[in-house]
Design a protein around this motif. Structure first.
Motif, short mmCIF file in Angstrom:
data_model
loop_
_atom_site.label_atom_id
_atom_site.label_comp_id
_atom_site.label_asym_id
_atom_site.label_seq_id
_atom_site.Cartn_x
_atom_site.Cartn_y
_atom_site.Cartn_z
N SER A 124 1.70 -5.82 3.13
CA SER A 124 0.95 -6.12 4.35
C SER A 124 1.54 -5.32 5.50
O SER A 124 2.76 -5.18 5.60
CB SER A 124 1.04 -7.62 4.64
N TYR A 125 0.67 -4.83 6.37
CA TYR A 125 1.09 -4.05 7.54
C TYR A 125 0.32 -4.57 8.74
O TYR A 125 -0.92 -4.57 8.74
CB TYR A 125 0.80 -2.56 7.32
N ILE A 126 1.05 -5.05 9.73
CA ILE A 126 0.40 -5.55 10.96
C ILE A 126 1.15 -4.96 12.14
O ILE A 126 2.32 -5.28 12.38
CB ILE A 126 0.43 -7.09 11.05
N SER A 127 0.48 -4.11 12.88
CA SER A 127 1.00 -3.58 14.13
C SER A 127 2.49 -3.23 14.06
O SER A 127 3.31 -3.77 14.78
CB SER A 127 0.75 -4.59 15.26
N ASN A 128 2.81 -2.33 13.18
CA ASN A 128 4.14 -1.76 13.00
C ASN A 128 5.07 -2.58 12.11
O ASN A 128 6.10 -2.08 11.68
CB ASN A 128 4.84 -1.47 14.33
N TYR A 129 4.76 -3.83 11.84
CA TYR A 129 5.57 -4.65 10.93
C TYR A 129 4.98 -4.58 9.54
O TYR A 129 3.76 -4.63 9.37
CB TYR A 129 5.58 -6.12 11.38
N TYR A 130 5.84 -4.47 8.54
CA TYR A 130 5.32 -4.47 7.17
C TYR A 130 6.22 -5.29 6.26
O TYR A 130 7.41 -5.42 6.47
CB TYR A 130 5.13 -3.05 6.62
N GLN A 186 6.61 4.46 14.59
CA GLN A 186 5.42 5.29 14.75
C GLN A 186 4.21 4.36 14.93
O GLN A 186 4.00 3.44 14.17
CB GLN A 186 5.21 6.18 13.52
N ASP A 187 3.41 4.63 15.97
CA ASP A 187 2.28 3.74 16.28
C ASP A 187 1.03 4.02 15.47
O ASP A 187 0.24 3.13 15.23
CB ASP A 187 1.93 3.82 17.77
N GLU A 188 0.84 5.25 15.07
CA GLU A 188 -0.39 5.57 14.35
C GLU A 188 -0.09 6.48 13.16
O GLU A 188 0.81 7.31 13.21
CB GLU A 188 -1.39 6.27 15.27
N TYR A 189 -0.89 6.30 12.11
CA TYR A 189 -0.83 7.14 10.93
C TYR A 189 -2.22 7.71 10.70
O TYR A 189 -3.21 7.05 10.99
CB TYR A 189 -0.38 6.32 9.71
N LYS A 190 -2.28 8.92 10.18
CA LYS A 190 -3.59 9.55 10.00
C LYS A 190 -4.42 8.86 8.93
O LYS A 190 -5.63 8.86 9.00
CB LYS A 190 -3.46 11.05 9.73
N ASP A 191 -3.76 8.26 7.94
CA ASP A 191 -4.49 7.52 6.90
C ASP A 191 -3.53 6.58 6.18
O ASP A 191 -2.33 6.57 6.43
CB ASP A 191 -5.19 8.46 5.92
N ILE A 192 -4.06 5.78 5.29
CA ILE A 192 -3.28 4.77 4.57
C ILE A 192 -2.22 5.41 3.66
O ILE A 192 -1.15 4.86 3.46
CB ILE A 192 -4.21 3.81 3.81
#
Length: 138
Positions: A105-111, A67-73
């Protein structure tokens, strides 16, 4: 912090009493650096070194979101928790009370989630990981 709240809540429900879980900002430096490496290499693997020199026990969970986007953290934190929940081995680590200190940590789909038995200590502003972290985030 939202992921830590989820872990604290889920562990407390499982145990039937409040369980302490802490966000460890000092553990974040190396967590972010490794996550950045995964992102740069566009690959997913576990760190091959010592996660936390000071800790008796530590663990690492790595993942990738389609998923590319999430509505919030909070939605992102739930997605990460749920992804690891679907794997019995990873979920056992998430629920292990021996890991009271967490960074994520979360960077562009990697966590990357790092868990430790004791707080991570970063002594002074000349810490190698801290210096490298600060270069990347500036």
């Amino acid at each position: 912090m939202e992921y830590v709240k989820i872990i604290k809540n889920e562990r407390s429900k499982l145990k039937g009493i409040p369980v302490d879980v802490y966000y460890d900002s000092n553990l974040l430096y190396d967590t972010y650096l490794f996550n950045h490496r995964l992102y740069k290499e566009q690959d997913l693997y576990h760190y091959n070194g010592t996660i936390c020199e000071e800790c008796v026990v530590s663990a690492e969970l790595c993942g990738y979101s389609t998923q590319d986007e999430y509505k919030d953290i909070k939605e992102l934190a739930n997605a990460i928790y749920d992804n690891f929940k679907d794997s019995p081995r990873h979920h056992a680590i998430q629920m292990d009370e021996g890991y009271s200190y967490i960074s994520i940590s979360y960077i562009s789909n990697y966590y990357v989630v790092r868990l430790a038995s004791f707080p991570h200590n970063v002594v002074g502003s000349q810490n190698k990981s801290r210096i490298e972290f600060e270069k990347l985030v500036r």
